[in-house]
Write a protein that holds these residues in place. Structure first.
Motif, short mmCIF file in Angstrom:
data_model
loop_
_atom_site.label_atom_id
_atom_site.label_comp_id
_atom_site.label_asym_id
_atom_site.label_seq_id
_atom_site.Cartn_x
_atom_site.Cartn_y
_atom_site.Cartn_z
N ASN A 195 -6.06 1.31 -2.74
CA ASN A 195 -6.14 2.23 -1.37
C ASN A 195 -5.93 1.04 -0.17
N PRO A 196 -4.70 1.39 0.53
CA PRO A 196 -4.54 0.53 1.64
C PRO A 196 -5.57 0.65 2.62
N LEU A 197 -6.37 1.87 2.75
CA LEU A 197 -7.26 2.07 3.96
C LEU A 197 -8.50 1.46 3.64
N ASN A 198 -8.84 0.83 2.52
CA ASN A 198 -9.96 0.01 2.33
C ASN A 198 -10.13 -1.08 3.21
N SER A 203 -8.34 -8.11 5.32
CA SER A 203 -8.53 -9.53 5.43
C SER A 203 -7.61 -10.31 4.52
N GLN A 204 -7.59 -9.87 3.44
CA GLN A 204 -6.90 -10.65 2.24
C GLN A 204 -5.31 -10.43 2.56
N ALA A 205 -4.87 -9.43 3.09
CA ALA A 205 -3.44 -9.36 3.62
C ALA A 205 -3.11 -9.98 4.50
N LEU A 206 -3.89 -10.10 5.57
CA LEU A 206 -3.66 -11.09 6.83
C LEU A 206 -3.68 -12.45 6.36
N SER A 207 -4.61 -12.80 5.49
CA SER A 207 -4.80 -13.94 5.21
C SER A 207 -3.27 -14.53 4.21
N ASP A 208 -2.99 -13.64 3.21
CA ASP A 208 -1.76 -13.87 2.54
C ASP A 208 -0.33 -13.98 3.42
N PHE A 378 8.63 -12.70 -3.53
CA PHE A 378 8.73 -14.12 -3.78
C PHE A 378 7.46 -14.73 -3.76
N GLU A 379 6.66 -14.28 -2.83
CA GLU A 379 5.24 -15.09 -2.83
C GLU A 379 4.32 -14.50 -3.86
N GLY A 380 4.46 -13.56 -4.44
CA GLY A 380 3.60 -12.93 -5.72
C GLY A 380 2.34 -12.49 -4.92
N TYR A 381 2.42 -11.52 -3.88
CA TYR A 381 1.33 -11.15 -3.31
C TYR A 381 0.71 -10.05 -4.03
N PRO A 382 -0.64 -9.94 -4.06
CA PRO A 382 -1.25 -8.84 -5.01
C PRO A 382 -0.86 -7.39 -4.54
N ASP A 383 -1.14 -6.69 -5.36
CA ASP A 383 -0.81 -5.10 -5.15
C ASP A 383 -1.65 -4.54 -3.75
N ALA A 384 -2.85 -5.08 -3.56
CA ALA A 384 -3.55 -4.73 -2.39
C ALA A 384 -2.78 -5.10 -0.87
N THR A 385 -2.54 -6.42 -1.03
CA THR A 385 -1.71 -7.00 0.07
C THR A 385 -0.50 -6.18 0.27
N ARG A 386 0.30 -6.02 -0.65
CA ARG A 386 1.45 -5.45 -0.53
C ARG A 386 1.34 -3.71 0.02
N ALA A 387 0.24 -3.18 -0.62
CA ALA A 387 0.06 -1.68 0.06
C ALA A 387 -0.61 -1.81 1.47
N VAL A 388 -1.22 -2.79 1.92
CA VAL A 388 -1.63 -2.79 3.24
C VAL A 388 -0.53 -3.13 4.19
#
Length: 843
Positions: A195-198, A203-208, A378-388
């Motif tokens: 869920n992207p609203l979590n 923070s994980q998305a911004l960090s990645d 390319f970076e292999g972001y996790p699904d949560a980062t991609r959704a956010v």
């Protein structure tokens, strides 16, 4: 699916251009090691089983260039094991598919070899007598000939059959690979993610994302660590600066220059030509900024500052710029500028400005979505980062789509409330429905993203937006076709809009755009190639395979036959036949007959040229004959009657005929009907069967000589001989009356009111019969007046049997001048002394 869509549309172009630039400008940057080809998870062991094609080829000497069926068996077994395991990655399956597709092409080529030789041997075997039945014998020479031909046929035909078997196996494997890839694609699309609203994922998305930017910056900074790299940078600095200046000018001033040039051209032209030049010059609004983008990327490449990650970011930025430029151009062409004629929608100036802005921002949002998607891959972001990271872009796109859908619905409302009495047409109603669909997708898409279905949301939103962009381009292209047709034909825009040629051009454009729609909605390039390959391989029709090339050849041969027939007809009609003694009806019959024969021969030659055996159409001909017997009797009757008319020629073009009370001039005799033109200048189409089975009067068969018959009455007491002389003189003096045979005047009858005479004269041209009759009547009236000959009118006496029922008036006259007399009136007695002026007594 989104990845393929983006690569198919604009990112593929950007990747190609950037790769070319980097390959030519960055010679010392080094070459990246190619990524190793992924392997199938399970170990592959060659299948020792011999394939059916190999078994068929045992004992048969393969022809030159025949496929290696042993190697094919190993490849096929490897692919079948991979499909059975189901653990191979998509890349491995795609590689296997391409490899097997190459084998399939070899088998298709092998199955087409020696067709002529096989057909010849089959015809030779068929020409031999039937094989003897049980207990019968045939001559040794005939048996030996049959055996040799059969052996040769088997030797040549077996490799073809083996290739067909191998082709079927390869085709089955390819179909299974495609089904597996489509199943995986569907499962991936419908799978729910984080869920992207979590808030925990933010923070994980911004960090990645921050880590990616830091790595890109560090890689760029590390490119100047060595003295060699710094020397190369200083050497390329001046060309890079020049390219950056050019890019800046083209990006920020080039579009303005193109717009000013377009305004000058539009002000000097009018009508459709103005629209054509406006469209062509508007393409510069796309080309010039794109050149600026490429110049900027080339400048960065020459500098040698971009590492691998920076190169990817530059490539994605180029994709964003391409989408932005194209969306802005399309928005201007669809919504139009103030005072411009290039617009598809009927909106006010404020709504137009809003539409242009929303179209541009929608292109920007698509570019940002591709940027996020490719960077995450390319970076292999996790699904949560991609959704956010995808959620804000999807929300922005959804809002833009809702507002653009509202504009499309406003276009429909403006048409309904306008002065046009006809109301919205098909395109307007379609745009209204499209606007409603945009609004629905714009609302549902972000909701799906919030629920965790990010891929489904991105597919729904941006595939819909891309489809509408393509539809908008087709509408703009239709307007260009209309203007181009109007400029070429020198007609007004209104006339060009009602013409058929622009519609046909737009229809062809729609057909050509179907593969792009398929790519947008998830079809793979291999799927399109598979469909195209199936079409090119053709459809089996009995023992014949008909491909699109065969259909094209059939059409070309038939059209050439028709053209040659028309050429021969024109030569005969204009050059040869006029020099003969054949009348015009015979000449028309000859040219028409040659036309029918030429069409028939052209059809036969065209059908046989593509290899269709006409004997295989016997079943179709039998069914057609049944249909003729029941439902096509009248058509066949008219057809046969038309052939009879052309052969016997009882009537010809130009004849004056009367059939069934319809009188006129024959204008055209076709194979089904005959067209006559009445003297009221109306065309009447008469079935040919009516001309053959009915009674037809032909006034001008063979020539235009016809007879005129006139009846004339003179009063009792006239000199009949003098009347005959006068009538003969009048008719003999007329120039249209023939001398041989000479006219006749006869005293025909003692009529009730007149002495009846009749004129019979032959006219040299019966078409002037009305004019001749008019002139003769005028002359007869003049001569009779000079000679004192009376032309009487009818007189009638009325006898009353019951005069007592009338008023006691001896005689009365009605308004018509008819005298009514009683039977006892003395004036009826010829011996009475009472005169008509004397009155009678009371009763």
């Amino acid at each position: 699916m989104i990845q393929r869509t983006a690569q198919t549309l604009w990112l593929a172009l950007a990747a190609l251009c950037v790769s070319v630039v980097l390959a030519t400008a960055q010679d010392t940057a080094g070459q990246e090691n190619p990524a190793p080809e992924p392997e199938i998870d399970a170990p592959i062991v060659d299948d020792p089983t011999v394939s059916a094609a190999e078994q068929m080829m045992q004992g048969i000497e393969p022809p030159d260039g025949a496929p290696d069926y042993d190697a094919w068996s190993q490849v096929a077994a490897r692919a079948e094991r991979a499909l059975e395991a189901g653990r191979a990655s998509d890349q491995v399956l795609e590689g296997l598919r391409d490899e097997i597709d190459g084998w399939r092409a070899q088998f298709a080529a092998a199955s087409d070899e020696n067709k002529v030789r096989i057909t010849t041997l089959r015809n030779q075997i068929a020409a031999l007598p039937e094989p003897p039945a049980d207990g019968e014998t045939e001559s040794p020479a005939l048996a030996r000939e049959r055996e040799q031909l059969t052996s040769q046929l088997a030797q040549i035909e077996t490799p073809v059959r083996a290739a067909e078997v191998a082709f079927a196996r390869a085709d089955t494997i390819i179909s299974e690979i495609d089904d597996l890839l489509r199943t995986r694609q569907t499962e991936e699309l419908l799978s729910a993610g984080p869920n992207p609203l979590n808030p925990a994922n933010w923070s994980q998305a911004l960090s990645d994302l921050g880590a990616t930017m830091r790595d890109a910056w560090n890689g760029t900074r590390s490119s100047l660590d060595t003295e060699t790299q710094r020397a190369e940078f200083r050497q390329a600095l001046v060309p890079a600066i020049i390219l950056l200046v050019i890019a800046f000018v083209l990006l920020f001033r080039g579009r303005k220059w193109v717009i000013n040039a377009g305004n000058r051209v539009r002000s000097s032209g009018d009508g459709p030509a103005r629209g054509v030049w406006s469209f062509l010059i508007s393409l510069g609004q796309v080309i010039v900024p794109l050149l600026g983008l490429f110049a900027a990327i080339l400048a960065l490449s020459l500098s040698g500052l971009m590492a691998q990650r920076a190169q990817l970011i530059a490539q994605l930025m180029l994709s964003i710029g391409i989408n932005l430029i194209l969306a802005r151009w399309l928005g201007v062409r669809v919504f139009g500028m103030p005072g411009a004629e290039s617009q598809v929608l009927n909106l006010g100036n404020l709504a137009r400005a809003e539409g242009r802005f929303e179209a541009t921002m929608l292109g920007l949002s698509f570019g940002l979505y591709v940027f996020v998607f490719q960077l995450a891959e390319f970076e292999g972001y996790p699904d949560a980062t991609r959704a956010v990271l995808e959620l804000p872009v999807l929300v922005l796109a959804g809002v833009l789509m809702v507002r653009m859908g509202r504009l499309l619905r406003n276009h429909r409302e403006s048409i309904e409330t306008g002065e046009d009495e006809e109301g919205p047409n098909f395109i307007d109603r379609t745009l209204s429905l499209a606007g409603r669909l945009l609004m629905i997708v714009g609302i549902v898409g972000p909701i799906l993203a919030v629920l965790g279905y990010s891929q489904l949301a991105g597919t729904a939103v941006f595939n819909t937006a891309s489809s509408f962009a393509l539809i908008g381009f087709l509408l703009v292209l239709h307007g260009f076709f209309v203007d181009l047709y109007g400029m070429v034909r020198k007609t007004t825009t209104a006339d060009a809009q009602n013409a058929l040629v622009p519609v046909l051009g737009s229809f062809v454009a729609i057909i050509l755009s179907l593969p792009f729609f398929a790519l947008i909605w998830g079809a793979r390039e291999n799927d399109l190639r598979e469909i195209w390959g199936t079409m090119m391989r053709g459809i089996t029709f009995g023992d014949t395979v008909i491909s699109p090339s065969d259909v094209l050849l059939l059409i070309v041969v038939f059209l050439l036959g028709i053209g040659l027939t028309r050429l021969i007809q024109g030569m005969l009609k204009q050059t040869v036949l006029p020099k003969t003694r054949i009348d015009i009806g015979g000449r028309n019959a000859i040219t028409s007959g040659i036309g029918y024969i030429g069409i028939f021969l052209a059809a036969v030659i065209a059908i046989t040229s593509v290899g269709i055996n006409l004997s295989s159409l016997a079943v179709v001909a039998g069914a057609l004959s049944v249909g003729i017997g029941f439902g096509l009797q009248n058509i066949v009757s008219n057809f046969v009657s038309g052939i009879i008319l052309l052969i016997e020629r009882p009537i010809s073009e130009g004849d004056w005929i009367d059939v069934g009370g319809r009188m006129g001039i024959v204008k055209d005799i076709s194979v089904r009907s005959t067209r006559i033109e009445t003297f009221d200048r109306t065309d009447v189409v008469i079935p040919n069967s009516d001309l053959i089975s009915g009674v037809v009067t032909n006034y001008t068969r063979g020539n235009r000589v016809g007879r005129l018959v006139m009846d004339i009455g003179v009063g009792y007491g006239s000199d009949t001989h003098r009347v005959s002389e006068i009538l003969m003189e009048i008719v003999m003096d007329h120039p249209m009356v023939t001398v041989n045979p000479e006219p006749q005047v006869g005293f025909m009858n003692f009529g009730a009111d007149a002495l009846e005479f009749q004129i019979r004269a032959i006219l040299s041209d019966v078409f002037f019969i009305l004019k001749v009759r008019d002139e003769l009547n005028h002359e007869i009236a003049r001569r009779f007046a000079e000679e004192g000959i009376e032309i009487p009118f009818a007189q009638r006496d009325i006898w009353l049997r019951n005069p007592e029922a009338l008023r006691p008036v001896a005689a009365s006259s009605d308004a018509t001048g008819v005298t009514i007399r009683r039977p006892d009136d003395p004036r009826l007695d010829p011996d009475s002394d009472v005169t008509p002026e004397d009155g009678l007594d009371g009763d």
